[in-house]
Scaffold this motif. Structure first.
Motif, mmCIF file in Angstrom:
data_model
loop_
_atom_site.group_PDB
_atom_site.id
_atom_site.type_symbol
_atom_site.label_atom_id
_atom_site.label_comp_id
_atom_site.label_asym_id
_atom_site.label_seq_id
_atom_site.Cartn_x
_atom_site.Cartn_y
_atom_site.Cartn_z
ATOM 1 N N GLU A 123 26.041 -24.233 17.802
ATOM 2 C CA GLU A 123 24.704 -24.573 17.315
ATOM 3 C C GLU A 123 24.736 -25.020 15.857
ATOM 4 O OE1 GLU A 123 24.383 -21.017 20.181
ATOM 5 O OE2 GLU A 123 25.642 -21.602 18.476
ATOM 6 N N ILE A 124 25.560 -24.346 15.055
ATOM 7 C CA ILE A 124 25.642 -24.687 13.634
ATOM 8 C C ILE A 124 26.427 -25.972 13.433
ATOM 9 C CG2 ILE A 124 26.353 -23.895 11.355
ATOM 10 C CD1 ILE A 124 24.042 -22.283 12.638
ATOM 11 N N PHE A 125 27.542 -26.129 14.163
ATOM 12 C CA PHE A 125 28.317 -27.363 14.023
ATOM 13 C C PHE A 125 27.475 -28.577 14.414
ATOM 14 C CE2 PHE A 125 31.055 -30.760 15.494
ATOM 15 C CZ PHE A 125 31.878 -30.919 14.388
ATOM 16 N N LYS A 126 26.651 -28.434 15.437
ATOM 17 C CA LYS A 126 25.796 -29.554 15.842
ATOM 18 C C LYS A 126 24.871 -29.973 14.708
ATOM 19 C CE LYS A 126 22.505 -30.948 19.432
ATOM 20 N NZ LYS A 126 21.769 -30.499 20.646
ATOM 21 N N LEU A 127 24.324 -29.004 13.987
ATOM 22 C CA LEU A 127 23.450 -29.324 12.849
ATOM 23 C C LEU A 127 24.228 -30.029 11.748
ATOM 24 C CD1 LEU A 127 21.407 -25.993 12.618
ATOM 25 C CD2 LEU A 127 20.606 -28.199 13.508
ATOM 26 N N ILE A 128 25.465 -29.587 11.504
ATOM 27 C CA ILE A 128 26.306 -30.246 10.501
ATOM 28 C C ILE A 128 26.623 -31.668 10.944
ATOM 29 C CG2 ILE A 128 28.545 -30.192 9.325
ATOM 30 C CD1 ILE A 128 28.463 -27.134 9.548
ATOM 31 N N GLN A 129 26.940 -31.826 12.210
ATOM 32 C CA GLN A 129 27.256 -33.146 12.752
ATOM 33 C C GLN A 129 26.059 -34.089 12.651
ATOM 34 O OE1 GLN A 129 28.243 -33.133 16.943
ATOM 35 N NE2 GLN A 129 29.623 -34.881 16.726
ATOM 36 N N GLN A 130 24.861 -33.557 12.809
ATOM 37 C CA GLN A 130 23.639 -34.364 12.739
ATOM 38 C C GLN A 130 23.122 -34.535 11.310
ATOM 39 O OE1 GLN A 130 21.106 -32.087 15.350
ATOM 40 N NE2 GLN A 130 21.854 -33.092 17.198
ATOM 41 N N ASN A 131 23.883 -34.032 10.347
ATOM 42 C CA ASN A 131 23.518 -34.123 8.931
ATOM 43 C C ASN A 131 22.207 -33.402 8.618
ATOM 44 O OD1 ASN A 131 24.452 -35.041 6.403
ATOM 45 N ND2 ASN A 131 22.978 -36.721 6.398
ATOM 46 N N ILE A 185 18.876 -19.417 11.513
ATOM 47 C CA ILE A 185 18.930 -20.839 11.201
ATOM 48 C C ILE A 185 18.055 -21.641 12.151
ATOM 49 C CG2 ILE A 185 20.440 -22.872 11.106
ATOM 50 C CD1 ILE A 185 20.726 -21.015 8.711
ATOM 51 N N ASP A 186 18.031 -21.258 13.418
ATOM 52 C CA ASP A 186 17.178 -21.949 14.390
ATOM 53 C C ASP A 186 15.723 -21.899 13.953
ATOM 54 O OD1 ASP A 186 16.777 -23.195 17.116
ATOM 55 O OD2 ASP A 186 15.566 -21.374 17.353
ATOM 56 N N GLN A 187 15.298 -20.759 13.410
ATOM 57 C CA GLN A 187 13.919 -20.654 12.937
ATOM 58 C C GLN A 187 13.664 -21.607 11.768
ATOM 59 O OE1 GLN A 187 12.297 -17.423 10.306
ATOM 60 N NE2 GLN A 187 11.360 -16.726 12.220
ATOM 61 N N LEU A 188 14.566 -21.636 10.813
ATOM 62 C CA LEU A 188 14.374 -22.509 9.649
ATOM 63 C C LEU A 188 14.302 -23.978 10.057
ATOM 64 C CD1 LEU A 188 16.767 -20.888 7.012
ATOM 65 C CD2 LEU A 188 14.301 -20.552 7.285
ATOM 66 N N GLU A 247 32.993 -39.688 9.601
ATOM 67 C CA GLU A 247 32.138 -39.360 10.738
ATOM 68 C C GLU A 247 32.707 -38.135 11.435
ATOM 69 O OE1 GLU A 247 31.301 -41.123 15.241
ATOM 70 O OE2 GLU A 247 32.512 -42.260 13.798
ATOM 71 N N LEU A 248 31.830 -37.200 11.797
ATOM 72 C CA LEU A 248 32.235 -36.051 12.603
ATOM 73 C C LEU A 248 32.081 -36.433 14.077
ATOM 74 C CD1 LEU A 248 30.486 -33.103 10.707
ATOM 75 C CD2 LEU A 248 32.809 -33.966 10.404
ATOM 76 N N ILE A 249 33.175 -36.444 14.823
ATOM 77 C CA ILE A 249 33.139 -36.863 16.222
ATOM 78 C C ILE A 249 32.785 -35.702 17.144
ATOM 79 C CG2 ILE A 249 34.448 -37.892 18.114
ATOM 80 C CD1 ILE A 249 36.267 -39.170 15.979
ATOM 81 N N LYS A 250 33.551 -34.640 17.069
ATOM 82 C CA LYS A 250 33.301 -33.468 17.921
ATOM 83 C C LYS A 250 34.105 -32.294 17.401
ATOM 84 C CE LYS A 250 34.893 -33.453 22.120
ATOM 85 N NZ LYS A 250 35.301 -33.796 23.515
ATOM 86 N N PHE A 251 33.855 -31.139 17.986
ATOM 87 C CA PHE A 251 34.514 -29.920 17.534
ATOM 88 C C PHE A 251 35.403 -29.338 18.618
ATOM 89 C CE2 PHE A 251 34.192 -25.160 17.095
ATOM 90 C CZ PHE A 251 35.083 -25.066 16.036
ATOM 91 N N ARG A 252 36.658 -29.189 18.308
ATOM 92 C CA ARG A 252 37.586 -28.304 19.012
ATOM 93 C C ARG A 252 38.096 -28.789 20.362
ATOM 94 N NH1 ARG A 252 36.383 -21.830 19.875
ATOM 95 N NH2 ARG A 252 38.354 -21.289 20.887
ATOM 96 N N LYS A 253 37.280 -29.457 21.170
ATOM 97 C CA LYS A 253 37.634 -29.747 22.550
ATOM 98 C C LYS A 253 38.174 -31.161 22.734
ATOM 99 C CE LYS A 253 36.005 -25.744 23.917
ATOM 100 N NZ LYS A 253 36.876 -24.656 24.433
ATOM 101 N N GLY A 254 39.111 -31.285 23.708
ATOM 102 C CA GLY A 254 39.620 -32.585 24.098
ATOM 103 C C GLY A 254 38.818 -33.174 25.239
ATOM 104 N N ASP A 255 39.358 -34.242 25.853
ATOM 105 C CA ASP A 255 38.648 -34.913 26.937
ATOM 106 C C ASP A 255 38.490 -34.029 28.164
ATOM 107 O OD1 ASP A 255 38.285 -37.304 25.528
ATOM 108 O OD2 ASP A 255 40.260 -38.045 26.098
ATOM 109 N N ASP A 256 39.348 -33.031 28.324
ATOM 110 C CA ASP A 256 39.265 -32.125 29.473
ATOM 111 C C ASP A 256 38.392 -30.915 29.186
ATOM 112 O OD1 ASP A 256 40.888 -30.907 27.643
ATOM 113 O OD2 ASP A 256 42.608 -30.643 28.979
ATOM 114 N N ASP A 257 37.671 -30.939 28.052
ATOM 115 C CA ASP A 257 36.797 -29.848 27.627
ATOM 116 C C ASP A 257 37.559 -28.544 27.378
ATOM 117 O OD1 ASP A 257 34.196 -29.182 26.812
ATOM 118 O OD2 ASP A 257 33.815 -28.091 28.677
#
Length: 323
Positions: A169-177, A146-149, A289-299
């Motif tokens: 890496e994939i979630f970031k792409l989804i979050q960025q539309n 996917i990075d190549q594409l 809106e997608l805010i973030k994945f999986r982690k809270g404020d304490d990472d």
């Protein structure tokens, strides 16, 4: 009837380097029907496909004129670890065009000097010609694929393990539309043809009338950056948060509430909500809106009373003000 399926083949693809899962023609037809408008006058590249056996190549070759394709290119990888008794495979690229309506197809076969890996310069040279890439890439190399594409700014429609959307890496792409889920996933992808040395898992594993050995892992999806009508459909919201607060507990380590099912997303809550990853199959970027994945404020993983629910995506309803 629900499937009783052993998922270990696909989940362990990266560890075992077993990437030979060949897509069924019926599944290709079922998904591709939603994107036909994207292919007119385009060059399609199937860069993980042997045209002698690939159902992706066969689909595009059979529908070349009806889709209005300009050119079809496919490339085949040569395996370095053949089993005893196997004939030597040859890596090659094939370019396929229809010269004029009603005239026979014209094809050009080029034997690669290398092994046909999608990362090789020979394959990249073909990629540079392409407008859209459609294939079932090796699951063990999915991030690199996917990075190549993305780096080559290509349109694509590919099959992935559902777990791929949990990769940062994939979630970031989804979050960025920059990518999103296709139409079908899970049961919507009926199975894969596997080689003779792969074990057949699951109650729906079978051998068809042509002798193809088929598994139905029920844990794959289509990933794409080709738009489709479905991703702009609103999720119908019928539940309410206010007056039912106990059904939506707050996280210990993030200012947001937990929602166990997409169908339970409240219509009246404007703050952050943690939803299951399956939400992405119904995600409308105009609605949420997608805010973030999986982690809270304490990472650390989101927690409720000290316990973490399985992978949550934090979202917010764009059409409501914050709580």
């Amino acid at each position: 009837m629900a499937r009783n399926v052993e998922h270990s083949l696909l989940k362990n693809a990266k560890k075992n380097k077993k990437d030979e899962f060949y897509t069924l023609r019926a599944d290709i037809e079922q998904e591709l029907q939603h994107y036909t408008s994207h292919f007119k006058d385009k060059v399609v590249y199937c860069n993980c496909d042997d045209p002698k056996s690939s159902n992706f190549f066969n689909y595009f070759a059979d529908n070349f004129s009806s889709l209005g394709l300009k050119k079809l290119i496919t490339a085949c990888y040569k395996h370095d670890d053949q089993e005893p008794g196997q004939s030597q495979e040859i890596a090659y690229g094939l370019e396929y065009t229809v010269r004029e309506a009603g005239e026979p197809a014209e094809s050009v076969i080029t034997h690669f000097r290398g092994n046909g890996d999608f990362r090789s310069q020979e394959s990249i040279d073909l990629l540079n010609q392409a407008d859209i890439v459609v294939t079932n890439p090796p699951f063990s190399l999915f991030r690199a694929y996917i990075d190549q594409l993305i780096s080559f700014n290509k349109k694509f429609l590919v099959i992935a393990n559902i777990n791929a959307i949990t990769y940062k890496e994939i979630f970031k792409l989804i979050q960025q539309n920059k990518t999103w889920l296709g139409i079908h996933l899970g049961r919507g992808i009926s199975g894969f043809i596997v080689p003779a040395h792969y074990e057949l898992y699951g109650t729906e594993a079978r051998i068809d009338g042509l002798g193809n050995r088929i598994i139905s892992p029920n844990n794959c999806l289509w990933l794409t950056n080709l738009d489709n009508a479905k991703r702009h459909e609103d999720i119908v919201l019928s539940k309410k948060y206010y007056g039912n607060e106990t059904a939506y507990p707050s996280y210990d380590n993030y200012d947001g509430i937990n929602v166990n099912k997409t169908q339970d997303i409240p219509m009246d809550f404007g703050g952050a909500m943690g939803v299951p990853i399956t939400f992405l199959h119904k995600f409308n970027p105009d609605q949420f809106e997608l805010i973030k994945f999986r982690k809270g404020d304490d990472d650390r993983d989101l927690r409720i009373n000290g316990k973490s629910p399985y992978f949550r995506i934090l979202i917010r309803n764009k059409r409501l003000g914050t709580k």
